[in-house]
Scaffold this motif. Structure first.
Motif, PDB file in Angstrom:
ATOM      1  N   CYS A  16       0.841  -1.191   0.000  1.00 40.33           N
ATOM      2  CA  CYS A  16       0.000   0.000   0.000  1.00 40.33           C
ATOM      3  C   CYS A  16       0.879   1.245   0.000  1.00 40.33           C
ATOM      4  O   CYS A  16       1.962   1.256   0.581  1.00 40.33           O
ATOM      5  CB  CYS A  16      -0.903   0.005   1.235  1.00 40.33           C
ATOM      6  SG  CYS A  16      -2.167  -1.264   1.179  1.00 40.33           S
ATOM      7  N   ASN A  39      -6.558  -7.267 -10.196  1.00 37.69           N
ATOM      8  CA  ASN A  39      -6.456  -6.948  -8.782  1.00 37.69           C
ATOM      9  C   ASN A  39      -6.519  -8.261  -8.017  1.00 37.69           C
ATOM     10  O   ASN A  39      -7.595  -8.792  -7.765  1.00 37.69           O
ATOM     11  CB  ASN A  39      -7.595  -6.011  -8.368  1.00 37.69           C
ATOM     12  CG  ASN A  39      -7.477  -5.582  -6.927  1.00 37.69           C
ATOM     13  OD1 ASN A  39      -6.527  -5.923  -6.243  1.00 37.69           O
ATOM     14  ND2 ASN A  39      -8.460  -4.834  -6.469  1.00 37.69           N
ATOM     15  N   ARG A  42      -9.118  -2.491  -2.845  1.00 37.77           N
ATOM     16  CA  ARG A  42      -9.346  -1.778  -4.103  1.00 37.77           C
ATOM     17  C   ARG A  42      -8.128  -0.932  -4.437  1.00 37.77           C
ATOM     18  O   ARG A  42      -7.579  -0.263  -3.570  1.00 37.77           O
ATOM     19  CB  ARG A  42     -10.570  -0.866  -3.992  1.00 37.77           C
ATOM     20  CG  ARG A  42     -11.841  -1.616  -3.731  1.00 37.77           C
ATOM     21  CD  ARG A  42     -13.081  -0.763  -3.668  1.00 37.77           C
ATOM     22  NE  ARG A  42     -12.837   0.617  -3.282  1.00 37.77           N
ATOM     23  CZ  ARG A  42     -13.635   1.626  -3.618  1.00 37.77           C
ATOM     24  NH1 ARG A  42     -14.715   1.416  -4.327  1.00 37.77           N
ATOM     25  NH2 ARG A  42     -13.377   2.845  -3.226  1.00 37.77           N
ATOM     26  N   ARG A  64      -6.400   2.306  -6.470  1.00 33.74           N
ATOM     27  CA  ARG A  64      -6.808   3.674  -6.812  1.00 33.74           C
ATOM     28  C   ARG A  64      -6.022   4.143  -8.021  1.00 33.74           C
ATOM     29  O   ARG A  64      -4.808   3.985  -8.084  1.00 33.74           O
ATOM     30  CB  ARG A  64      -6.540   4.596  -5.636  1.00 33.74           C
ATOM     31  CG  ARG A  64      -6.833   6.059  -5.904  1.00 33.74           C
ATOM     32  CD  ARG A  64      -6.678   6.875  -4.637  1.00 33.74           C
ATOM     33  NE  ARG A  64      -5.316   6.902  -4.164  1.00 33.74           N
ATOM     34  CZ  ARG A  64      -4.522   7.981  -4.218  1.00 33.74           C
ATOM     35  NH1 ARG A  64      -4.960   9.108  -4.721  1.00 33.74           N
ATOM     36  NH2 ARG A  64      -3.298   7.913  -3.763  1.00 33.74           N
ATOM     37  N   ASP A 118     -10.150  10.798  -8.357  1.00 34.10           N
ATOM     38  CA  ASP A 118      -9.551   9.471  -8.481  1.00 34.10           C
ATOM     39  C   ASP A 118     -10.635   8.434  -8.777  1.00 34.10           C
ATOM     40  O   ASP A 118     -11.797   8.613  -8.424  1.00 34.10           O
ATOM     41  CB  ASP A 118      -8.849   9.085  -7.189  1.00 34.10           C
ATOM     42  CG  ASP A 118      -7.680   9.992  -6.858  1.00 34.10           C
ATOM     43  OD1 ASP A 118      -7.223  10.740  -7.749  1.00 34.10           O
ATOM     44  OD2 ASP A 118      -7.223   9.958  -5.707  1.00 34.10           O
ATOM     45  N   TYR A 125     -11.521   4.114  -8.651  1.00 35.79           N
ATOM     46  CA  TYR A 125     -11.165   2.912  -7.902  1.00 35.79           C
ATOM     47  C   TYR A 125     -11.633   1.659  -8.644  1.00 35.79           C
ATOM     48  O   TYR A 125     -12.641   1.671  -9.321  1.00 35.79           O
ATOM     49  CB  TYR A 125     -11.809   2.944  -6.511  1.00 35.79           C
ATOM     50  CG  TYR A 125     -11.252   4.029  -5.650  1.00 35.79           C
ATOM     51  CD1 TYR A 125     -11.739   5.337  -5.743  1.00 35.79           C
ATOM     52  CD2 TYR A 125     -10.222   3.777  -4.768  1.00 35.79           C
ATOM     53  CE1 TYR A 125     -11.212   6.353  -4.963  1.00 35.79           C
ATOM     54  CE2 TYR A 125      -9.698   4.783  -3.989  1.00 35.79           C
ATOM     55  CZ  TYR A 125     -10.189   6.074  -4.084  1.00 35.79           C
ATOM     56  OH  TYR A 125      -9.652   7.071  -3.321  1.00 35.79           O
ATOM     57  N   THR A 126     -10.876   0.595  -8.459  1.00 33.54           N
ATOM     58  CA  THR A 126     -11.256  -0.693  -9.033  1.00 33.54           C
ATOM     59  C   THR A 126     -12.261  -1.368  -8.106  1.00 33.54           C
ATOM     60  O   THR A 126     -12.482  -0.937  -6.983  1.00 33.54           O
ATOM     61  CB  THR A 126     -10.029  -1.614  -9.178  1.00 33.54           C
ATOM     62  OG1 THR A 126      -9.542  -1.957  -7.872  1.00 33.54           O
ATOM     63  CG2 THR A 126      -8.939  -0.968 -10.002  1.00 33.54           C
ATOM     64  N   CYS A 139      -3.645   0.290  -2.883  1.00 31.98           N
ATOM     65  CA  CYS A 139      -4.675   0.205  -1.833  1.00 31.98           C
ATOM     66  C   CYS A 139      -4.822   1.511  -1.080  1.00 31.98           C
ATOM     67  O   CYS A 139      -4.134   2.427  -1.295  1.00 31.98           O
ATOM     68  CB  CYS A 139      -4.386  -0.907  -0.841  1.00 31.98           C
ATOM     69  SG  CYS A 139      -2.711  -1.472  -0.612  1.00 31.98           S
TER      70      CYS A 139
END
Length: 120
Positions: free
Chosen positions: A60, A77, A84, A86, A95, A97-98, A120
């Motif tokens: 992260c 991912n 998730r 970014r 931004d 996110y997935t 993350c």
């Protein structure tokens, strides 16, 4: 297995630049994920179908610059469940996110719109 579209999820979050994330989420088998992207990693690929040399990020806040230009990349991912990634987008856009892990987009990712990836 096809899940609710990223366009729908990000619209609910009020985000823009949905095309930066791709047009659909595809689930690969665990064996395919292990080959393409090791467990606990977020992997971004310059080409569709998880092709090309990926950016692979595990920790992260290990933010990575996206050097690619082109509109048809992919990502996996394969981090711990629910995590998730970014995408920091160009311009004034918020931004994006997935979906939470495990998730993947096999094509349609517009890397022109993404400056950085934070896993993350």
């Amino acid at each position: 297995m096809v899940r609710r579209s990223l366009r729908t999820k990000l619209a609910a979050l009020g985000a823009t630049g949905v095309m930066a994330l791709g047009t659909g989420v595809l689930a690969a088998s665990p064996a395919e994920a292990a080959v393409a992207c090791p467990y606990e990693y977020f992997c971004a690929y310059p080409q569709p179908g998880y092709g090309g040399t990926p950016i692979m990020v595990r920790n992260c806040n290990d933010v990575r610059y996206v050097p690619w230009t082109g509109g048809n990349g992919s990502w996996i991912n394969n981090q711990t469940p629910g995590t998730r990634a970014r995408f920091v987008l160009t311009g004034e856009r918020p931004d994006a996110y997935t979906y939470g892990a495990y998730s993947a987009v096999a094509g349609g990712v517009d890397w022109n719109s993404v400056l950085y990836i934070d896993p993350c």
